[in-house]
Design an enzyme around this catalytic site. Structure first.
Site, short mmCIF file in Angstrom:
data_model
loop_
_atom_site.label_atom_id
_atom_site.label_comp_id
_atom_site.label_asym_id
_atom_site.label_seq_id
_atom_site.Cartn_x
_atom_site.Cartn_y
_atom_site.Cartn_z
N GLU A 1 8.73 16.04 16.18
CA GLU A 1 9.08 16.14 14.33
C GLU A 1 8.21 17.21 13.91
O GLU A 1 6.96 17.01 14.12
CB GLU A 1 9.09 14.74 14.00
CG GLU A 1 9.18 14.70 12.59
CD GLU A 1 9.12 13.11 11.84
OE1 GLU A 1 7.93 12.61 12.32
OE2 GLU A 1 9.98 12.68 11.34
N GLU B 1 10.21 1.58 10.18
CA GLU B 1 11.18 2.94 10.08
C GLU B 1 10.30 4.01 10.18
O GLU B 1 9.35 4.23 9.49
CB GLU B 1 11.63 2.83 8.38
CG GLU B 1 12.35 1.51 8.19
CD GLU B 1 13.88 1.51 8.80
OE1 GLU B 1 14.29 2.35 9.08
OE2 GLU B 1 14.21 0.17 8.73
N CYS C 1 12.66 11.98 6.12
CA CYS C 1 12.87 11.79 7.54
C CYS C 1 14.62 11.76 7.82
O CYS C 1 14.68 11.95 9.00
CB CYS C 1 12.67 10.12 7.77
SG CYS C 1 13.68 9.20 6.61
N LYS D 1 0.94 -1.36 0.01
CA LYS D 1 0.02 -0.08 -0.06
C LYS D 1 0.90 1.24 -0.05
O LYS D 1 1.67 1.54 0.96
CB LYS D 1 -0.83 -0.10 1.12
CG LYS D 1 -1.89 1.17 1.19
CD LYS D 1 -2.72 1.38 2.76
CE LYS D 1 -1.96 2.67 3.15
NZ LYS D 1 -2.25 3.94 2.40
P1 NDP Z 1 1.92 7.77 8.22
O1 NDP Z 1 2.42 6.97 9.40
O2 NDP Z 1 0.71 8.67 8.47
O3 NDP Z 1 1.52 6.78 7.08
C1 NDP Z 1 2.63 5.88 6.39
C2 NDP Z 1 1.70 4.96 5.63
O4 NDP Z 1 0.85 4.26 6.72
C3 NDP Z 1 0.69 5.52 4.75
O5 NDP Z 1 0.61 4.68 3.49
C4 NDP Z 1 -0.43 5.28 5.57
O6 NDP Z 1 -1.81 5.57 4.72
C5 NDP Z 1 -0.30 4.25 6.25
N1 NDP Z 1 -1.12 4.22 7.47
C6 NDP Z 1 -1.92 4.99 8.14
N2 NDP Z 1 -2.55 4.72 9.20
C7 NDP Z 1 -2.25 3.23 9.13
C8 NDP Z 1 -2.98 2.33 10.21
N3 NDP Z 1 -3.60 2.35 11.14
N4 NDP Z 1 -2.28 0.89 9.75
C9 NDP Z 1 -1.55 0.64 8.73
N5 NDP Z 1 -1.03 1.55 7.99
C10 NDP Z 1 -1.61 2.94 8.10
O7 NDP Z 1 3.26 8.54 7.63
P2 NDP Z 1 3.26 9.83 6.82
O8 NDP Z 1 3.01 9.22 5.28
O9 NDP Z 1 2.69 10.84 7.39
O10 NDP Z 1 5.02 9.90 6.45
C11 NDP Z 1 5.78 10.87 7.20
C12 NDP Z 1 6.34 10.29 8.39
O11 NDP Z 1 7.12 9.05 8.10
C13 NDP Z 1 7.16 11.05 8.98
O12 NDP Z 1 6.87 10.70 10.79
C14 NDP Z 1 8.59 10.35 8.34
O13 NDP Z 1 9.68 10.80 9.67
C15 NDP Z 1 8.36 9.03 8.48
N6 NDP Z 1 9.33 8.65 7.68
C16 NDP Z 1 10.44 7.63 8.09
C17 NDP Z 1 11.39 7.12 7.28
C18 NDP Z 1 12.41 6.42 7.87
O14 NDP Z 1 13.09 5.52 6.98
N7 NDP Z 1 12.67 5.93 9.31
C19 NDP Z 1 11.69 7.59 5.82
C20 NDP Z 1 10.31 8.42 5.43
C21 NDP Z 1 9.46 8.81 6.35
P3 NDP Z 1 -2.29 6.87 4.26
O15 NDP Z 1 -1.54 7.59 3.71
O16 NDP Z 1 -3.65 6.56 3.79
O17 NDP Z 1 -2.49 7.40 5.68
#
Ligand code: NDP
Length: 480
Positions: A384, A248, A282, A173
């Site tokens: 963050e 991550e 990130c 997804k």
């Molecule tokens: P989210 O945690 O909101 O979403 C990440 C993914 O999880 C999306 O596809 C989202 O779908 C999905 N998701 C949301 N809720 C659920 C749930 N209850 N169960 C399963 N999947 C779910 O993060 P963001 O998309 O806002 O990304 C930003 C964040 O990602 C920042 O905190 C950043 O630091 C982190 N990040 C970390 C990295 C690393 O390597 N450590 C690299 C890049 C980013 P939907 O979009 O539909 O909500």
């Protein structure tokens, strides 16, 4: 208006409910396509297809799997321009960044794991009792891969490629906010001859599709990149089901600038490491820690350089800063700037939304923002923000810089600037981070372990770590 489709069992299909969500272009704030509002039923169909494909795919020779993944990487490169334009439109990032970084890296991810799997060996352990142990590393089954919106194809492929290379089938997804490049990838997978059901991409909301993947009892392994709160939710669901998890998560990365650094090189890179992708990486350094002897010099040079960054149309080659990914995210970042002011922070530059309506762009732009005068414990320096906002703080001793760096609940990455090799090594050793860059930033060798400590994540991706994660080791002991 274009309708994105799910990729299930080798075909592009509509969501079973036939319901769609709006997909916005961040620079114009207009809806430009529709995304499947998929749910559990679509995930069930994807898992069924993946399960059916697994026996054949896991027994397909490594050479054959490698060749197909390699072909996908070639097709990404052949379609670089189209993919970069789509990524830029969907996410708001400058097309120059998508062309130079995101799409080439997605191709590299497939190429890297296409070849890594050919070199992935297992161990054997001989015993004096006259026995030999060897370790089988077997594909697990159906892997769930969930990725965020900031580096859409880059992070999506970073999970899918090792999972597939190791012989798993995947239900993936992408973020519902940036689905377009994953949709284009599904077309390239069909063209590359990936057998049906091996990769399934289900578009839709996190709390519907993401949750259905996490809860599915036939998905025993999940790789997730996203926010810490979502990671905690996934861990809570997955733990009683004993799923294998790689998380991550977020970061609040320090940049440590010592007075013995190569100043010009540092200045150039720190502008980039603070604001690349509008600060929505990130790994961006959002807390600048500067030795007090060079603080004033750095402040005036840094602010001057940041003011030169051009906020504008992501389609233009000379744009440095595009739009933030969504209205909600822009408002969150702006609210953090207000919190910083309430906490006593002084805004040295930026701080506001940029109005580009005169260019026909009604989207979500924010000026790159630099703030000073805050203490280490305030919310601005602990939470963050994930946008074009950095804080500056002076330090006097190495110990102070290390204490400040380690003071948050996160531990993803740090970047250290010094020409003193002993200091560089000592500081690196004491930082509670998964990654330390010295005199560089975002220099990535894909063979190295990637991930964070504390609330920045659990587990490591990259290189053989990823292939180990996506396989189950089985020890076989033979007495002779
Ligand atoms: P989210 O945690 O909101 O979403 C990440 C993914 O999880 C999306 O596809 C989202 O779908 C999905 N998701 C949301 N809720 C659920 C749930 N209850 N169960 C399963 N999947 C779910 O993060 P963001 O998309 O806002 O990304 C930003 C964040 O990602 C920042 O905190 C950043 O630091 C982190 N990040 C970390 C990295 C690393 O390597 N450590 C690299 C890049 C980013 P939907 O979009 O539909 O909500």
């Amino acid at each position: 208006m274009e309708k994105i489709q799910n990729y299930i069992d080798g075909a592009l299909v509509n969501p079973i409910s036939n319901q769609y969500l709006d997909n916005y272009e961040p620079s114009t704030a207009e809806v430009y396509s529709h995304i499947p509002d998929s749910d559990k039923k679509d995930v069930d169909a994807a898992v069924k297809a993946a399960k059916q494909a697994f026996p054949a795919w896991s027994k397909t020779t490594k050479d054959k799997r490698s060749a197909i993944l390699y072909r996908i990487s070639e097709l990404i490169e052949e379609n670089l321009e189209e993919l970069a334009a789509a990524e830029s439109k969907d996410n708001g990032k400058p097309v120059s960044l998508a062309t130079k970084v995101d799409i080439p890296r997605a191709a590299h991810n497939f190429r890297f794991f296409a070849t890594a799997i050919l070199h992935f060996a297992s161990e054997s352990h001989q015993m004096e009792e006259g026995a030999i142990n060897y370790t089988l590393k077997q594909a697990i089954g159906v892997a769930g891969c969930i990725s965020p919106w900031n580096l859409p194809l880059y992070l999506f492929s970073w999970k899918i490629a090792p999972a597939l290379a190791a012989g798993n089938c995947v239900v993936a997804k992408p973020s519902e906010i940036t689905p377009m490049s994953a949709f284009l990838l599904s077309k390239l997978c069909i063209e590359a001859g990936l057998p049906k059901g091996v990769l399934n991409i289900v578009h839709g909301l996190g709390h519907k599709v993401g949750a259905a993947i996490t809860e599915h009892d036939e998905i025993p392994v999940i790789s997730f990149t996203g926010g810490t709160a979502t990671g905690a939710q996934i861990a809570k669901t997955a733990a009683p089901m004993f799923k294998k998890l790689s998380l991550e998560l977020g970061g609040k990365n320090p940049t440590l600038i010592f007075d013995d650094c190569n100043y010009d090189k540092m200045l150039r890179t720190v502008v980039h490491s603070s604001f690349a992708n509008q600060g929505q990486i990130c790994l961006c350094g959002s807390r600048l820690l500067i030795h007090s002897s060079i603080y004033e010099r750095f402040k005036s040079d840094f602010v001057r350089e940041v003011k030169k960054l051009k906020v504008g149309n992501p389609k233009n080659a000379d744009t440095n800063q595009g739009a933030l990914v969504s209205k909600a995210h822009m408002e969150k970042v702006l609210s953090h700037i207000e919190i910083a002011k309430e906490e006593g922070g002084k805004v040295l530059c930026g701080g506001y939304q940029v109005d580009l309506a005169h260019e026909g762009l009604n989207g979500w732009f924010i000026e790159p923002t630099v703030i000073e005068g805050l203490n280490m414990d305030c919310r601005t320096n602990q939470e963050e923000i994930f946008g074009p906002v950095v804080t500056m703080m002076p330090f006097d001793t190495d110990e102070e810089a290390i204490t400040y760096s380690n003071s948050t609940k996160y531990g993803l990455a740090a970047s250290v600037w010094t020409e003193n090799i002993s200091r560089a090594n000592q500081v690196a050793e004491q930082l509670h981070m998964g990654i330390v860059w010295t005199n560089c930033w975002l220099l990535r060798d894909l063979r190295t372990p990637f991930g964070g400590v504390k609330q920045s994540g659990v587990g490591r991706e990259g290189g053989f770590e990823a292939l180990r994660f996506f396989t189950e080791p089985k020890n076989v002991c033979i007495k002779y």
